[in-house]
Design an enzyme around this catalytic site. Structure first.
Site, short mmCIF file in Angstrom:
data_model
loop_
_atom_site.label_atom_id
_atom_site.label_comp_id
_atom_site.label_asym_id
_atom_site.label_seq_id
_atom_site.Cartn_x
_atom_site.Cartn_y
_atom_site.Cartn_z
N GLY A 30 0.81 -1.22 0.00
CA GLY A 30 0.00 0.00 0.00
C GLY A 30 0.84 1.26 0.00
O GLY A 30 2.01 1.22 -0.36
N HIS A 36 4.63 2.38 -7.84
CA HIS A 36 3.65 1.28 -7.93
C HIS A 36 2.80 1.43 -9.20
O HIS A 36 2.48 0.44 -9.85
CB HIS A 36 2.70 1.31 -6.72
CG HIS A 36 3.36 1.09 -5.41
ND1 HIS A 36 3.50 2.08 -4.47
CD2 HIS A 36 3.92 -0.02 -4.86
CE1 HIS A 36 4.10 1.60 -3.41
NE2 HIS A 36 4.37 0.34 -3.61
N LYS A 155 13.64 -1.37 -7.74
CA LYS A 155 14.08 -0.62 -6.56
C LYS A 155 14.49 -1.58 -5.44
O LYS A 155 15.51 -1.41 -4.80
CB LYS A 155 12.93 0.30 -6.13
CG LYS A 155 12.96 0.79 -4.72
CD LYS A 155 13.81 2.02 -4.61
CE LYS A 155 13.86 2.62 -3.23
NZ LYS A 155 13.31 1.85 -2.16
N GLN A 159 15.25 -8.25 -3.36
CA GLN A 159 13.95 -8.93 -3.26
C GLN A 159 13.58 -9.56 -4.61
O GLN A 159 13.16 -10.71 -4.68
CB GLN A 159 12.88 -7.93 -2.83
CG GLN A 159 11.46 -8.42 -2.98
CD GLN A 159 10.45 -7.46 -2.39
OE1 GLN A 159 10.27 -7.39 -1.19
NE2 GLN A 159 9.75 -6.71 -3.24
N SER A 191 9.74 5.74 -2.96
CA SER A 191 9.57 4.72 -1.92
C SER A 191 8.50 5.22 -0.96
O SER A 191 8.42 6.43 -0.69
CB SER A 191 10.89 4.55 -1.17
OG SER A 191 10.66 3.94 0.09
O1 PAF Z 1 7.99 -4.89 -1.97
C1 PAF Z 1 7.02 -4.92 -1.17
O2 PAF Z 1 6.25 -3.97 -1.07
C2 PAF Z 1 6.80 -6.16 -0.31
O3 PAF Z 1 8.00 -6.71 0.11
C3 PAF Z 1 5.92 -7.21 -0.99
C4 PAF Z 1 6.57 -7.78 -2.25
C5 PAF Z 1 4.58 -6.60 -1.36
C6 PAF Z 1 5.66 -8.38 -0.05
O4 PAF Z 1 5.01 -7.97 1.11
#
Ligand code: PAF
Length: 285
Positions: A30, A36, A155, A159, A191
């Site tokens: 969120g 996003h 970014k 991950q 961010s």
């Molecule tokens: O990058 C993020 O915002 C979080 O790590 C994710 C991938 C939604 C998992 O909670």
């Protein structure tokens, strides 16, 4: 449409799959911003249907991190997502995802644990268990939404690399689509945590992109030794910046690089006041 339960999402996905439609998933916590939105736009363009999950995942926060104060702006998120063409905003509660009670520890919950070599460095070094929480929730979201494509920002490059590895190792039938970093006009990587910066810290935060862009231009002018490239950072760091790491690593397997090349990603994390920011740059082209 805004859905809160796994059962409701599954039912809608079942209908779409029966119709032969492709589904894109954009997992988020969120506090949606332009970064996003770029992922959402890619999904809406590529897939028949797009699901955005909005879930501040408790199991990826370490003790003392910002879980409680992480911005929660579901109404605005929903509006932004739906006006960009999103079909489902999935906003489950923690109880919906993990059950009631104190079951979020790995004594009681099945976790997906990414390989140690990928998590014992960069952000994983100071955020013990963070990527276990990320892989567990992403895997769960994949099982609920069964997306053909899932969109992740560069970014959070570590991950992204770890999720790609998980998908490959566990034969998950979802294609991961990496999306470029979106920057503010002055170059700060977008961010949700930028919201924590005060006016002065917002200015100080430019140090991350200044260091990275300078390293890239030094690399382009012929410096390939990563130690020499790393030293250029000290021209930018001031006492208000606490450098956590500046590392040169391979874009696929996170192996350390002594000599920079087109497969090198430069990773940086800096603490400014109480706010920890990360950024990275690829040395390709
Ligand atoms: O990058 C993020 O915002 C979080 O790590 C994710 C991938 C939604 C998992 O909670």
């Amino acid at each position: 449409m805004l859905l809160h339960t796994i059962a409701e999402v599954r039912e809608q996905i079942r209908i779409w799959k029966k119709q032969g439609l492709t589904v894109g998933l954009v997992p988020t916590m969120g506090a949606l911003h332009e970064g996003h939105l770029s992922l959402i736009k890619k999904s809406v363009e590529k897939c028949d249907k797009t699901v955005v999950s909005v879930f501040v995942n408790p199991i990826q926060f370490c003790p003392g991190e910002d879980f409680e104060k992480y911005p929660r702006t579901l109404d605005a998120d929903r509006e932004m997502a739906e006006s960009a063409g999103v079909d489902i905003v999935f906003a489950p509660s923690a109880a919906e995802m993990y059950g009631e009670g104190h079951i979020m520890s790995n004594d009681f919950l099945t976790y997906v644990i990414p390989p140690f070599f990928y998590v014992n460095k960069l952000c994983g070094k100071s955020r013990t268990g963070h990527f276990d929480g990320v892989c567990t929730v992403v895997n769960k979201l994949f099982n609920i939404v069964q997306p053909d494509f899932a969109f992740f920002g560069e970014k959070d490059r570590q991950q992204l690399i770890i999720i790609k590895k998980m998908v490959k190792d566990l034969s998950i039938p979802t294609e991961i689509i990496p999306c470029p970093i979106v920057r503010e006009a002055d170059g700060l990587a977008m961010s949700s945590r930028n919201k924590y910066l005060n006016e002065q810290e917002r200015k100080d935060a430019l140090v991350l992109k200044n260091i990275l862009f300078n390293i890239k231009s030094c690399y382009n002018s012929g410096i390939k030794d990563t130690e020499a490239l790393a030293e250029t950072a000290f021209n930018f760091l001031k006492s208000c910046h606490s450098l956590e790491y500046l590392e040169f690593r391979d874009k696929n397997d996170l192996e350390l690089k002594k000599t920079a090349d087109k497969d090198t990603i430069v990773f940086i994390a800096v603490k400014i006041g109480n706010v920890r920011l990360i950024d990275n740059i690829s040395l390709e082209n």
